[in-house]
Motif scaffolding. Structure first.
Motif, PDB file in Angstrom:
ATOM      1  N   UNK A   1       4.204   5.595   7.808  1.00 59.44           N
ATOM      2  CA  UNK A   1       3.075   4.689   7.560  1.00 59.44           C
ATOM      3  C   UNK A   1       2.719   4.671   6.082  1.00 59.44           C
ATOM      4  N   UNK A   2       2.622   5.861   5.480  1.00 59.02           N
ATOM      5  CA  UNK A   2       2.255   5.935   4.067  1.00 59.02           C
ATOM      6  C   UNK A   2       3.305   5.241   3.202  1.00 59.02           C
ATOM      7  N   UNK A   3       4.560   5.454   3.518  1.00 63.46           N
ATOM      8  CA  UNK A   3       5.637   4.820   2.756  1.00 63.46           C
ATOM      9  C   UNK A   3       5.570   3.306   2.863  1.00 63.46           C
ATOM     10  N   UNK A   4       5.294   2.797   4.061  1.00 58.08           N
ATOM     11  CA  UNK A   4       5.228   1.351   4.254  1.00 58.08           C
ATOM     12  C   UNK A   4       4.025   0.727   3.551  1.00 58.08           C
ATOM     13  N   UNK A   5       2.920   1.456   3.520  1.00 52.33           N
ATOM     14  CA  UNK A   5       1.678   0.884   2.977  1.00 52.33           C
ATOM     15  C   UNK A   5       1.521   1.075   1.472  1.00 52.33           C
ATOM     16  N   UNK A   6       2.052   2.182   0.938  1.00 57.34           N
ATOM     17  CA  UNK A   6       1.707   2.556  -0.430  1.00 57.34           C
ATOM     18  C   UNK A   6       2.907   2.789  -1.367  1.00 57.34           C
ATOM     19  N   UNK A   7       4.131   2.706  -0.833  1.00 61.33           N
ATOM     20  CA  UNK A   7       5.292   3.018  -1.675  1.00 61.33           C
ATOM     21  C   UNK A   7       6.229   1.822  -1.801  1.00 61.33           C
ATOM     22  N   UNK A   8       5.672   0.630  -1.801  1.00 64.44           N
ATOM     23  CA  UNK A   8       6.501  -0.563  -1.896  1.00 64.44           C
ATOM     24  C   UNK A   8       7.006  -0.757  -3.315  1.00 64.44           C
TER      25      UNK A   8
END
Length: 222
Positions: free
Chosen positions: A215-222
């Motif tokens: 979730x964190x990767x999808x939301x904040x690591x684009x």
């Protein structure tokens, strides 16, 4: 024997588990690992045993331990872990780089926040997903000598504050359990009461370490 009570309790409450797994469990207690796989629980690498700390190893040996741990778990479960918790939460200065090299996406050794965050690594990307040394049965029960009732209350109190925080900002809450402690019958009823309390609240995402990292990767690591 306490792990079997944990399985049954989590099943009853519909809660997923995240297991920090010593790889040697796969070799010596395969039936325990099979039950984790049946439930599709999230499995993180946790070294070969808790007796070997990464911080004391030469870099080449540390690399070998990390890769052996992940490979043994992959053979036993069919899936290579993307998460890691070091035995004793111990790291060398090389550990983050070696984890990235081995394909690990997140590590739980850094118990300094209630939210995920990115760690600085030379190559690739590595996230920190919160673990807890506070809501954790080893320090609370073995070190602080909390009563079973107080252990239950600590879980509920931690949840209450983070649940209130969650009205305006996401929070994570890890509950670190070791079956040889919480699986003891006289203590287990208090764990069940605490988890039932948490599970009885609305608007709570009961998820795994992998879920949080993805979730964190999808939301904040684009």
């Amino acid at each position: 024997v306490g792990i079997w009570r944990n399985y049954e309790l989590m099943d009853r409450l519909g809660l997923p588990g995240s297991v920090t797994l010593n790889a040697e469990v796969c070799l010596h207690e395969p039936a325990v690992v099979e039950e984790m796989v049946k439930r599709n629980w999230c499995i993180l690498g946790h070294g070969m045993t808790n007796s070997q700390l990464l911080a004391t190893l030469p870099e080449a040996e540390e690399r070998q331990v990390i890769n052996d741990t992940l490979s043994i778990i992959q053979r036993a479960t069919g899936k290579r872990p993307i998460g890691w918790l070091g035995p004793g939460l111990a790291e060398s200065f090389s550990t983050p780089e070696l984890l990235v090299e081995a394909g690990v996406k997140y590590v739980c050794d850094w118990v300094c926040d209630d939210q995920p965050f990115l760690l600085k690594v030379k190559k690739g990307r590595l996230m920190s997903v919160p673990y807890s040394t506070h809501i954790n049965d080893i320090p609370l029960i073995l070190d602080q000598k909390l009563s079973d009732e107080a252990f239950c209350q600590a879980i509920c109190d931690q949840f209450d504050v983070l649940y209130a925080d969650g009205a305006t900002i996401p929070r994570t809450m890890g509950i670190a359990l070791h079956p040889f402690l919480v699986g003891v019958p006289h203590r287990f009823k208090h764990l069940e009461r605490a988890l039932a309390y948490v599970a009885g609240h609305k608007d709570v995402w009961f998820c795994t370490g992998d879920d949080i990292a993805n979730w964190y990767e999808a939301e904040y690591c684009r």
